[in-house]
Design a protein around this motif. Structure first.
Motif, mmCIF file in Angstrom:
data_model
loop_
_atom_site.group_PDB
_atom_site.id
_atom_site.type_symbol
_atom_site.label_atom_id
_atom_site.label_comp_id
_atom_site.label_asym_id
_atom_site.label_seq_id
_atom_site.Cartn_x
_atom_site.Cartn_y
_atom_site.Cartn_z
ATOM 1 N N ALA A 105 160.377 -72.143 100.176
ATOM 2 C CA ALA A 105 159.350 -71.717 99.174
ATOM 3 C C ALA A 105 158.932 -70.535 99.484
ATOM 4 N N VAL A 106 158.154 -70.110 98.666
ATOM 5 C CA VAL A 106 157.461 -68.718 98.851
ATOM 6 C C VAL A 106 156.089 -68.881 98.367
ATOM 7 N N VAL A 107 155.025 -68.623 99.497
ATOM 8 C CA VAL A 107 153.606 -68.860 99.077
ATOM 9 C C VAL A 107 153.058 -67.469 98.930
ATOM 10 N N CYS A 108 152.543 -67.337 97.629
ATOM 11 C CA CYS A 108 151.865 -65.916 96.916
ATOM 12 C C CYS A 108 150.649 -66.238 97.016
ATOM 13 N N THR A 109 149.769 -65.427 97.468
ATOM 14 C CA THR A 109 148.220 -65.449 97.684
ATOM 15 C C THR A 109 147.757 -64.256 97.357
ATOM 16 N N ILE A 110 146.643 -64.253 96.397
ATOM 17 C CA ILE A 110 145.967 -63.094 96.353
ATOM 18 C C ILE A 110 144.959 -62.665 97.451
ATOM 19 N N ILE A 111 145.312 -61.577 98.211
ATOM 20 C CA ILE A 111 144.309 -61.298 99.295
ATOM 21 C C ILE A 111 143.232 -60.118 99.244
ATOM 22 N N GLU A 112 143.214 -59.644 97.915
ATOM 23 C CA GLU A 112 142.338 -59.012 97.411
ATOM 24 C C GLU A 112 142.152 -58.648 96.081
ATOM 25 N N SER A 113 140.770 -58.690 95.505
ATOM 26 C CA SER A 113 140.731 -58.293 94.028
ATOM 27 C C SER A 113 139.517 -57.615 93.955
ATOM 28 N N SER A 114 139.551 -56.912 92.720
ATOM 29 C CA SER A 114 138.352 -56.175 92.269
ATOM 30 C C SER A 114 138.434 -55.914 90.816
ATOM 31 N N GLY A 115 137.002 -55.966 90.427
ATOM 32 C CA GLY A 115 136.923 -55.785 88.878
ATOM 33 C C GLY A 115 137.363 -57.323 87.919
ATOM 34 N N PRO A 146 150.617 -54.047 84.744
ATOM 35 C CA PRO A 146 150.817 -55.536 83.932
ATOM 36 C C PRO A 146 149.593 -56.283 83.255
ATOM 37 N N GLY A 147 148.732 -55.471 82.809
ATOM 38 C CA GLY A 147 147.578 -56.148 82.017
ATOM 39 C C GLY A 147 146.469 -55.044 81.930
ATOM 40 N N ILE A 148 145.505 -55.456 81.096
ATOM 41 C CA ILE A 148 144.391 -54.695 80.421
ATOM 42 C C ILE A 148 143.068 -54.891 80.862
ATOM 43 N N CYS A 149 142.872 -55.843 81.992
ATOM 44 C CA CYS A 149 141.641 -56.535 82.265
ATOM 45 C C CYS A 149 140.692 -55.785 82.789
ATOM 46 N N GLY A 150 141.303 -54.615 83.641
ATOM 47 C CA GLY A 150 140.375 -53.539 84.248
ATOM 48 C C GLY A 150 140.188 -53.412 85.361
ATOM 49 N N GLY A 151 140.721 -54.715 86.303
ATOM 50 C CA GLY A 151 140.664 -54.726 87.794
ATOM 51 C C GLY A 151 142.176 -54.544 88.231
ATOM 52 N N SER A 152 141.978 -54.877 89.609
ATOM 53 C CA SER A 152 143.103 -54.952 90.351
ATOM 54 C C SER A 152 143.266 -56.147 91.337
ATOM 55 N N VAL A 153 144.586 -56.551 91.671
ATOM 56 C CA VAL A 153 144.911 -57.496 92.769
ATOM 57 C C VAL A 153 146.094 -57.080 93.810
ATOM 58 N N THR A 154 145.796 -57.478 94.858
ATOM 59 C CA THR A 154 146.836 -57.270 95.864
ATOM 60 C C THR A 154 147.561 -58.694 96.397
ATOM 61 N N PRO A 173 142.060 -62.011 85.931
ATOM 62 C CA PRO A 173 142.470 -63.600 85.608
ATOM 63 C C PRO A 173 142.006 -64.513 86.872
ATOM 64 N N ARG A 174 142.602 -64.140 88.013
ATOM 65 C CA ARG A 174 142.402 -64.986 89.416
ATOM 66 C C ARG A 174 141.746 -63.904 90.501
ATOM 67 N N HIS A 175 140.877 -64.385 91.259
ATOM 68 C CA HIS A 175 140.447 -63.785 92.449
ATOM 69 C C HIS A 175 141.078 -64.141 93.686
ATOM 70 N N GLN A 176 140.505 -63.506 94.743
ATOM 71 C CA GLN A 176 140.753 -63.601 96.279
ATOM 72 C C GLN A 176 141.038 -64.922 96.467
ATOM 73 N N ASP A 177 142.137 -65.394 97.315
ATOM 74 C CA ASP A 177 142.303 -66.576 97.807
ATOM 75 C C ASP A 177 143.318 -67.681 96.989
ATOM 76 N N SER A 178 143.441 -66.974 95.651
ATOM 77 C CA SER A 178 144.183 -67.925 94.689
ATOM 78 C C SER A 178 145.689 -67.963 94.910
ATOM 79 N N ARG A 179 146.257 -69.096 95.015
ATOM 80 C CA ARG A 179 147.604 -69.283 95.464
ATOM 81 C C ARG A 179 148.630 -69.764 94.596
ATOM 82 N N MET A 180 149.840 -69.402 94.823
ATOM 83 C CA MET A 180 151.001 -70.214 94.025
ATOM 84 C C MET A 180 152.087 -70.272 94.959
ATOM 85 N N ILE A 181 152.762 -71.520 94.871
ATOM 86 C CA ILE A 181 153.985 -71.807 95.404
ATOM 87 C C ILE A 181 155.007 -71.693 94.461
ATOM 88 N N VAL A 182 156.061 -70.833 95.084
ATOM 89 C CA VAL A 182 157.417 -70.720 94.043
ATOM 90 C C VAL A 182 158.628 -71.413 94.889
#
Length: 263
Positions: free
Chosen positions: A17-27, A86-94, A30-39
């Motif tokens: 599997a691949v674990v995808c985690t938002i490690i940083e977000s600003s502004g 990939p969007g127009i929300c105005g923020g950023s995610v890592t 849709p989802r913020h830091q520590d949100s996760r997805m398993i692929v």
């Protein structure tokens, strides 16, 4: 089921599997830091890192992570699709993508003297070890005490019974081309990280000729390592096992196989 329970089940089954985690977000995102997805390897997933185009891009990157097994970090701005965002929300995610891989497995096909030595060394090196042989007497705990699993079946049937993935290293210490030619094609259709066949250069030339006549493409044949192992002048079964496992470790770790001597 929580993501942690899902990960525990993946590990217990020996799956990937691949674990995808938002490690940083600003502004605004849709989802913020520590949100996760398993692929999962088939593209299915659980959890979310935001949906939409961000999630689509993360899923595409996860496919690459499955292939090479390396973690990655991606940064996405969600401001201006006109410049490729990939969007127009105005923020950023890592997002951090981490592969969850099964324990590497050496599959020894051919349980004779060399196969037994390979199984012993592979076990000592920390690999899960599987032995398969169509001769049942060589495919038992008594004949090969270092193996974790046994498959006393024809080589061509092995992919039907054993999950073979990029962490699987197939070592064919078989008794001749009469076994290799009908059995190898089924292995070439798997995702094995390594396929090596023991034998002389002449045996390999004849085996290759037989497979080509059976319809195997040149591209698939070129993925096979034969004669197997690194050239160290090996003669005994134990020395040959060292040569084979050295080649597997070299490929697995990206080594060169060259001497490390400093002149």
């Amino acid at each position: 089921m929580s993501l942690y329970q899902s990960l525990a089940e993946i590990e217990a089954r020996g799956d990937s599997a691949v674990v995808c985690t938002i490690i940083e977000s600003s502004g605004s995102t849709p989802r913020h830091q520590d949100s996760r997805m398993i692929v999962y390897p088939d593209g299915q997933f659980t959890g979310s890192v935001g949906g939409g185009e961000v999630e689509s891009r993360v899923l595409a990157e996860a496919k690459i992570v499955f292939t090479d097994g390396h973690s990655r970090v991606f940064h996405y701005d969600l401001v201006d699709p006109g410049r490729g965002d990939p969007g127009i929300c105005g923020g950023s995610v890592t997002v951090y993508l981490e592969p969850i891989l099964p324990k590497p497995c050496v599959v020894v096909i051919g349980g004779g003297h060399v196969g037994k030595a390979v199984a012993h060394l592979a076990k000592w090196l920390g690999f899960r070890v599987v032995v398969s042989d169509d001769r049942p007497e060589l495919c038992t705990p008594e004949a090969n005490p270092d193996a974790d699993e046994f498959y006393p079946i024809p080589m061509e049937d092995l992919p039907k019974h054993l999950q073979i993935n990029s962490q699987t290293y197939l070592v064919l210490t078989t008794r001749g081309m009469n076994v290799d030619v009908p059995g190898v094609p089924a292995l070439l259709d798997t995702a094995a990280g390594y396929i090596g066949i023991i034998g002389s250069r002449r045996r390999w030339v004849m085996s290759k000729k037989g497979m080509i006549e059976a319809g195997v493409t040149q591209e698939k044949i070129e993925s096979i390592h034969s004669p197997i192992g690194l050239e160290i002048g090996a003669e005994t079964p134990e020395e040959i096992a060292v040569s084979i496992m050295a080649e597997i470790i070299m490929i697995r770790n990206g080594g060169s196989g060259k001497s490390m001597k400093i002149n």
